[in-house]
Design a protein around this motif. Structure first.
Motif, mmCIF file in Angstrom:
data_model
loop_
_atom_site.group_PDB
_atom_site.id
_atom_site.type_symbol
_atom_site.label_atom_id
_atom_site.label_comp_id
_atom_site.label_asym_id
_atom_site.label_seq_id
_atom_site.Cartn_x
_atom_site.Cartn_y
_atom_site.Cartn_z
ATOM 1 N N ILE A 251 -8.027 -37.373 36.511
ATOM 2 C CA ILE A 251 -6.595 -37.336 36.178
ATOM 3 C C ILE A 251 -5.773 -37.428 37.456
ATOM 4 N N ASN A 252 -4.616 -38.050 37.375
ATOM 5 C CA ASN A 252 -3.704 -38.152 38.509
ATOM 6 C C ASN A 252 -3.448 -36.761 39.110
ATOM 7 N N PHE A 253 -3.690 -36.616 40.408
ATOM 8 C CA PHE A 253 -3.519 -35.313 41.058
ATOM 9 C C PHE A 253 -2.059 -34.862 41.085
ATOM 10 N N ALA A 254 -1.140 -35.800 40.900
ATOM 11 C CA ALA A 254 0.269 -35.414 40.806
ATOM 12 C C ALA A 254 0.499 -34.533 39.578
ATOM 13 N N LEU A 255 -0.234 -34.794 38.498
ATOM 14 C CA LEU A 255 -0.108 -33.968 37.292
ATOM 15 C C LEU A 255 -0.681 -32.576 37.523
ATOM 16 N N HIS A 256 -1.747 -32.480 38.298
ATOM 17 C CA HIS A 256 -2.282 -31.159 38.659
ATOM 18 C C HIS A 256 -1.250 -30.376 39.473
ATOM 19 N N PHE A 257 -0.580 -31.103 40.363
ATOM 20 C CA PHE A 257 0.454 -30.455 41.179
ATOM 21 C C PHE A 257 1.590 -29.924 40.300
ATOM 22 N N LEU A 258 2.043 -30.728 39.342
ATOM 23 C CA LEU A 258 3.124 -30.311 38.447
ATOM 24 C C LEU A 258 2.698 -29.142 37.572
ATOM 25 N N ALA A 259 1.447 -29.179 37.107
ATOM 26 C CA ALA A 259 0.940 -28.071 36.286
ATOM 27 C C ALA A 259 0.908 -26.774 37.092
ATOM 28 N N TRP A 260 0.536 -26.897 38.375
ATOM 29 C CA TRP A 260 0.486 -25.705 39.235
ATOM 30 C C TRP A 260 1.898 -25.206 39.562
ATOM 31 N N ARG A 261 2.811 -26.121 39.859
ATOM 32 C CA ARG A 261 4.166 -25.715 40.263
ATOM 33 C C ARG A 261 4.953 -25.106 39.115
ATOM 34 N N ARG A 263 3.583 -24.057 36.167
ATOM 35 C CA ARG A 263 2.743 -23.190 35.327
ATOM 36 C C ARG A 263 2.730 -23.662 33.881
ATOM 37 N N SER A 264 2.566 -24.964 33.696
ATOM 38 C CA SER A 264 2.578 -25.548 32.356
ATOM 39 C C SER A 264 1.668 -26.771 32.326
ATOM 40 N N ILE A 265 0.965 -26.949 31.192
ATOM 41 C CA ILE A 265 0.096 -28.116 31.044
ATOM 42 C C ILE A 265 0.752 -29.214 30.206
ATOM 43 N N ALA A 266 2.027 -29.013 29.869
ATOM 44 C CA ALA A 266 2.726 -29.988 29.016
ATOM 45 C C ALA A 266 2.803 -31.360 29.667
ATOM 46 N N ASN A 267 2.904 -31.405 30.996
ATOM 47 C CA ASN A 267 3.043 -32.681 31.695
ATOM 48 C C ASN A 267 1.849 -33.602 31.482
ATOM 49 N N TYR A 268 0.675 -33.009 31.244
ATOM 50 C CA TYR A 268 -0.505 -33.846 31.029
ATOM 51 C C TYR A 268 -0.321 -34.721 29.789
ATOM 52 N N TRP A 269 0.098 -34.102 28.688
ATOM 53 C CA TRP A 269 0.215 -34.855 27.447
ATOM 54 C C TRP A 269 1.455 -35.740 27.422
ATOM 55 N N LEU A 270 2.463 -35.380 28.208
ATOM 56 C CA LEU A 270 3.679 -36.196 28.263
ATOM 57 C C LEU A 270 3.467 -37.463 29.091
ATOM 58 N N ASP A 271 2.410 -37.491 29.901
ATOM 59 C CA ASP A 271 2.157 -38.630 30.768
ATOM 60 C C ASP A 271 1.410 -39.723 30.002
ATOM 61 N N PRO A 272 1.988 -40.937 29.904
ATOM 62 C CA PRO A 272 1.350 -42.016 29.122
ATOM 63 C C PRO A 272 -0.037 -42.395 29.641
ATOM 64 N N GLU A 273 -0.192 -42.401 30.959
ATOM 65 C CA GLU A 273 -1.502 -42.760 31.517
ATOM 66 C C GLU A 273 -2.558 -41.733 31.147
ATOM 67 N N CYS A 274 -2.198 -40.466 31.199
ATOM 68 C CA CYS A 274 -3.155 -39.401 30.867
ATOM 69 C C CYS A 274 -3.571 -39.499 29.398
ATOM 70 N N ARG A 275 -2.608 -39.787 28.517
ATOM 71 C CA ARG A 275 -2.938 -39.942 27.095
ATOM 72 C C ARG A 275 -3.876 -41.125 26.886
#
Length: 482
Positions: A251-261, A263-275
């Motif tokens: 997975i794009n490490f930018a999404l890991h960064f956003l999840a850490w900053r 404290r939410s995993i919502a960005n993973y599913w909102l990202d078209p590439e991740c889906r």
């Protein structure tokens, strides 16, 4: 072109890289292995070479330009791959030739995982550790690590970062300062590696195996300390842990960064590439399961277990194995090999063309179909709710065209060396996509190939790792024009 500035940075980076040979020497010392001497000598050779390159240009302090960045990245990967092969060549076991040593070094640093070495279970632990460590450094990119350090040495790093980072949206930064971005990426990378090692250790691996496999899992590399790879442990729990961390690292490490900053995993599913990434993996898993069960290749539970592991391992371009997937019903080995062309997400440690590029190609193809029906309609290409600039779409088309063209040319060259069709196609796909395992003569290892083929495949690994353009741009007259 600022050649003295490039020379200074190359010397610094080479001296930094030389220190990567010391941990292997320490491992050799701990286990009382004579192999440690090869790593100490290689450290001295590499450090001295870096020093001699750096000294004449040590007073240069100019800002890098874009062309300088590309040249540094390519030169450093070439030099790094060659010097990384020095300890492998010096070792008495497994007594590798120059071509074999360079192939193994490039395979590790590009996180390809293709190996010419067999009998891993009997080799010195210092060598096994070194191979795993090469993949770990190559995973995120030593250049990105250097970008975090170079500002302290008076060198701007954005040009290096643009040339090294995978994906079409290279201008995106997680933090305002490029050095901070590189540091954040490495903190996440190191954190995932530590978590993976602890999980492996808790699941029953020895500490040595846990650290070694954590290095190659998070790097999406595929090197193992055993000939049987992950299958050596014959543990569903270890396989599950491996699947989890391969999936996360793809997975794009930018999404890991956003999840850490946040404290939410919502960005993973909102990202078209991740889906799209999840959808591809799930679809491949279902197809593999159905075919394995239909042909009664294994029992139902074993089919599910092996299909899950090999799907994630091959599709993310990791290359670990729990079974010989090349012996599966004919369609599956090629299906999985095709999946490696897609690879993992941009901004991850995976190889291939990246999910976001394939997604944009699909959307652009859909737009062209709509235009055939409505010639005057306006149909923007969107990722989520955001339109993608035409410049990015054009760049993706250009990348894929060059990727396919480069593959076709190298494929013909490999066929001209006498390889059969299946071996040539799968070996090139496995190396250019930074996957590792192939079909035919390279289903087990690459040791039987000729030296010429190994040099060609080493180039293919570098071409794939630097995403084609970064390397091929150096072969254009415009790049060298004043």
């Amino acid at each position: 072109m600022q050649y003295t500035q490039i020379q200074r940075i190359l010397g610094i980076l080479l001296m930094l890289f030389s220190t990567s040979m010391l941990p292997a020497a320490i491992v050799g010392l701990y286990y009382g292995e004579q192999a440690m001497e090869a790593f100490i000598v290689a450290f001295g050779i590499t450090a001295l070479a870096g020093l001699l390159i750096w000294l004449p240009a040590r007073r240069q302090r100019n800002e890098l330009r874009i062309r300088d960045g590309y040249l540094i990245v390519v030169m450093f990967w070439l030099v790094l791959g060659l010097f990384g092969a020095v300890p492998l060549y010096l070792l008495d076991m497994p007594n590798l030739s120059v071509a074999d040593s360079v192939f193994e070094s490039f395979s590790g640093l590009t996180t390809t995982g293709a190996s010419v070495i067999t009998g891993l279970d009997t080799l010195p632990r210092s060598l096994l550790f070194y191979r795993q460590q090469l993949q770990w450094f190559g995973g995120m990119g030593i250049i990105v690590l250097a970008v975090a350090i170079l500002p302290m040495l008076g060198v701007g790093g954005m040009q290096l970062y643009r040339a090294e980072m995978p994906g079409p949206l290279k201008e995106n930064k997680l933090t305002p300062r490029i050095a901070e971005t590189a540091k954040v990426l490495w903190y996440i990378y190191a954190g995932l590696t530590l978590a993976c090692a602890l999980a492996y250790w808790a699941a029953g691996m020895s500490l040595f195996d846990a650290i070694g496999h954590a290095f190659s899992t998070v790097a999406i590399g595929g090197f193992s300390t055993h000939d049987a790879s992950i299958g050596y442990f014959d543990s569903p729990l270890i396989e599950f842990i491996c699947i989890l961390f391969m999936f996360i690292s793809g997975i794009n490490f930018a999404l890991h960064f956003l999840a850490w900053r946040f404290r939410s995993i919502a960005n993973y599913w909102l990202d078209p590439e991740c889906r799209a990434y999840v959808l591809i993996l799930v679809s491949l898993f279902i197809v593999c399961c159905v075919i394995l069960i239909h042909f009664q290749t294994y029992e139902i539970w074993t089919s599910i277990r092996f299909a899950a592991f090999q799907t994630v391992s091959i599709a993310t371009t990791t290359g670990f194995g729990v079974t010989d997937f090349s012996a599966w019903p004919t369609v599956l080995p090629f299906l999985l090999l095709y999946a490696s062309f897609i690879g993992a997400s941009a901004g991850s440690t995976g190889g291939g063309m990246k999910v976001i590029r394939v997604l944009l190609l699909y959307k652009q193809g859909t737009r062209e179909t709509k235009k055939l029906i409505h010639p005057h309609g306006v149909f923007p290409v969107k990722l989520g709710n955001k339109p993608v600039p035409d410049r990015v779409v054009e760049a993706v088309w250009g990348f894929c065209a060059v990727y396919v063209f480069a593959f076709a040319v190298l494929f013909l060259i490999l066929l001209s060396t006498g390889l059969d069709f299946v071996t040539a196609f799968s070996a090139l796909a496995a190396c250019m996509n930074n996957l590792g395992p192939g079909l035919g003569e390279v289903s087990a290892h690459y040791g039987e190939l000729s030296a010429t083929v190994k040099w060609i495949l080493s180039f293919a690994m570098l071409l794939g790792r630097l995403e084609v353009f970064t390397l091929l741009v150096l072969f254009t007259p415009m790049f060298w024009a004043r």
